[in-house]
Structures are given as C-alpha cells and as structure tokens.
Design an enzyme around this catalytic site. Sequence first.
Site, PDB file in Angstrom:
ATOM      1  N   PHE A 246      19.464  -1.887  17.059  1.00 19.25           N
ATOM      2  CA  PHE A 246      18.095  -1.426  17.204  1.00 19.25           C
ATOM      3  C   PHE A 246      17.849  -0.344  16.161  1.00 19.25           C
ATOM      4  O   PHE A 246      18.425   0.742  16.223  1.00 19.25           O
ATOM      5  CB  PHE A 246      17.791  -0.868  18.594  1.00 19.25           C
ATOM      6  CG  PHE A 246      16.346  -0.461  18.721  1.00 19.25           C
ATOM      7  CD1 PHE A 246      15.375  -1.411  19.004  1.00 19.25           C
ATOM      8  CD2 PHE A 246      15.954   0.852  18.516  1.00 19.25           C
ATOM      9  CE1 PHE A 246      14.032  -1.054  19.087  1.00 19.25           C
ATOM     10  CE2 PHE A 246      14.612   1.216  18.603  1.00 19.25           C
ATOM     11  CZ  PHE A 246      13.653   0.261  18.885  1.00 19.25           C
TER      12      PHE A 246
ATOM     13  N   ASP B 239      22.950   4.788  10.792  1.00 19.55           N
ATOM     14  CA  ASP B 239      21.735   5.109  11.526  1.00 19.55           C
ATOM     15  C   ASP B 239      22.119   6.016  12.692  1.00 19.55           C
ATOM     16  O   ASP B 239      22.578   5.560  13.729  1.00 19.55           O
ATOM     17  CB  ASP B 239      21.059   3.825  12.020  1.00 19.55           C
ATOM     18  CG  ASP B 239      19.780   4.093  12.806  1.00 19.55           C
ATOM     19  OD1 ASP B 239      19.574   5.245  13.239  1.00 19.55           O
ATOM     20  OD2 ASP B 239      18.996   3.153  13.018  1.00 19.55           O
TER      21      ASP B 239
ATOM     22  N   LYS C 288      14.337  11.515  15.544  1.00 17.49           N
ATOM     23  CA  LYS C 288      14.311  11.954  16.948  1.00 17.49           C
ATOM     24  C   LYS C 288      14.572  13.452  17.099  1.00 17.49           C
ATOM     25  O   LYS C 288      13.671  14.260  16.952  1.00 17.49           O
ATOM     26  CB  LYS C 288      15.247  11.100  17.789  1.00 17.49           C
ATOM     27  CG  LYS C 288      14.776   9.643  17.888  1.00 17.49           C
ATOM     28  CD  LYS C 288      15.384   8.922  19.044  1.00 17.49           C
ATOM     29  CE  LYS C 288      14.971   7.458  19.090  1.00 17.49           C
ATOM     30  NZ  LYS C 288      13.545   7.228  19.341  1.00 17.49           N
TER      31      LYS C 288
END
Length: 401
Positions: free
Chosen positions: A141, A226, A255
């Site tokens: 994801f 990531d 984030k």
Amino acid sequence: MSTTETAIASAEAHSAHNYHPLPVVVATADGAWMTDIEGRRYLDMLAGYSALNFGHGNRRLIDAAKAQLERVTLTSRAFHHDRFADFCTQLAELCGMETVLPMNTGAEAVETAVKTARKWGYRVKGVPDGMAKIIVAANNFHGRTTTIISFSTDPEAREDFGPYTPGFEIVPYGDLTALREAMTENTVAVLMEPIQGEAGVLVPPPGYLPGVRALTRERNVLFIADEIQSGLGRTGKTFACEHEGVVPDMYVLGKALGGGVVPVSAVVSSKDVLGVYRPGEHGSTFGGNPLACAVALEVIAMLRTGEFQQRATELGEHLHQELGLLVGGGAVEEVRGRGLWAGVDIAPSRGTGREISEKLMERGVLVKDTHGSTIRIAPPLVISKEDLDWGLEQLRAVLRG
C-alpha cells in the site's frame, strides 16, 4: 435521531462514500484521547495511521504552528522562505542523507519517488527511454493515485480505475529469490515498505531487507523504503529499516512528519539521485511551505531526543507481550508487528475485523480493521501505560464475548 446519527446522515448525504468510517463523530482531542459531539471519550488506538505519533494537540507542535501562522504560511517555491533551508538540512541529517524534496501527502511523495527513480534510470544508469522498470511487493500500500494503484494487488483499490500505468513488476513480499529473478538491466528501483501496514502490519522475515539492500547494490538499482507509516518513531527506531541495519538509497516520508497538524511529506536521498532534477521538472505549490516546515522542524527536534523511539520500544514490548497471550485461545489467530504497532488476526468465530472494531468503539476504544479479519493497533507514542492497559482490557472483554 441522536446528534451523532444526524451528523453521520448529513455526511453520508453530501459526501462521496470513499470511506467506511466507524459511526463516531469526533469533536475534540487531546493526547491519546478523543471526545465525540455528545461528550463521550474514546481512546485513540489508531493515531491516524501513524500521522498522530505525537498525539492530538501536542503542545510543542501547536505552538510551532501558531507562531508560524502569525508570520507567513505560504510563499510557493517561486521564492525562498526562512524555514526552508533549516527543514531540508535537518531532515537530511535525521535520515543520514544529503538532499530533500518536500511534498505534501504520502501519495505525492511516492509519485515523486517513482518519477525520481525513472529519471535517475535514464540519466544516470543509462536505461533506454521509456523502458524503466520498478519492482514492488505484493500486498503493498503506497497510496491511491492512478499510478500507484496500477501496481496494487488490492482489488478494492484497483478495480475500475484502468487503464493502468505500465512499468512495474510485482513480486511476493519476503521472497529474495523472486526479487532476484525479476531484476533486469532495465530495473531502476525496488520500492517497498519495510513493514507492510495496510496489509496487516506484516514484518518481513529476518534477513530480507539486508538481502534486498545487497541485491540492489549488486545490480545498480535504487532501494526505496516507503516509511510513511513505519517511520519517525513508530517501531521503536527512527526508521523501521534500522532494525535490520539497512540504509536505503531513498526514504519516502509522510504522515507523522506533519505532526498531525498539517500534511507534510518528503523524499530524502543523495545528491546523485535527487540531483537529476532541473527547475520546472517537478514541484508542488504547497510542498515545503513555511507552515509545513515550521511544524516538521519541531517534529525533527522531538525525534532527535530519542524519547519517542524509547517509548515505542518499551510500550511496544508490553503491547506485544499482552497481545501474544491472546493467541491460541480461540479468539486470536496471529499477532504481528514491531514497536507500538500491531496487526491482530481475529478468529472468524469471534467476528470480522469490522465487527470487533465496532464493539471496541462501544467500549470507548477506537481501532480500524483491514482485509476482513485483521485489526490494527497503533496508538500515539505519548499514550500512558495505564491507558494502553485499559485499551487492551477492552479488547480482551470484546473477545470474551
């Protein structure tokens, strides 16, 4: 209808149904706790998918944002501003790298990493134009843009959004042999999460990340990590790659970099890699804006103390010890994770992940399900041990039925 039901009905009537949120309407939040519009309190055990590592309304971050709001919030990159150089310098130092390319959201940062890898492949590695390939892992994801969902294996994220962007090859996560066999002279990068979050907090087998690092060096391929969810303290280290002693060629961050205040993301790498860009080839109006830089600088300062990494380590050990006791009793099939981050596979006899999340909500704890049977636990790193234990007791009570 109750106030909550009225608010939810209004939201569903006037917004696209691209999410399926739990039926709670948050009005205020502080630390690890949120309060809904009817005054009910909930322990936040999700932390905005790690965007809220430092908790809701963290005073240092709010003060940094307020101070910057009084000065200047946006210049665009048409001009320099006085927070930009410090942000880039300090984030590069935190990562042990040289150069920063700031963006806003995690998906933007992944898109930037993809573009960077391709450009590096053509300009530096000498891959023929239009032939660059990037290897990714199954069950990944990385976001929901059209390019990113083109290499997703999740039907919900992918179906009905074609035609899909070419140039990606998918291999099983954790399989070094498959990765080696997938590499060709046109491979420019391997893009992977060091821990797969949305897939259920999947930790790769020991030695896998070092193996990826060795293979990419051997074949002159960029290793892109990531760390949008796994980075910035969540796993007990600043970066999840550190648990395996691995330093990638590029970090993709987001984030928690914005402290739960503003969206901030970045690609961090070497001058040799990010130096392929020339003015006008890539950018973002809001990327690296003064407000974002001010908040992110405070995030970096907080991480430099090591306090949050230590809390994630200590509380994470406690979390996994307690969750591990639930395995084998018929309610929980498996627990995975690292630091203050866990994926809990619920036995089908106890209900779906969604059903368990709803029952926990009724008891004042907020988590979220993924892939049907799994719930994710990722509280803010500022949570107290007492609150964490209370949340775990609610989980035990729900599983007891």
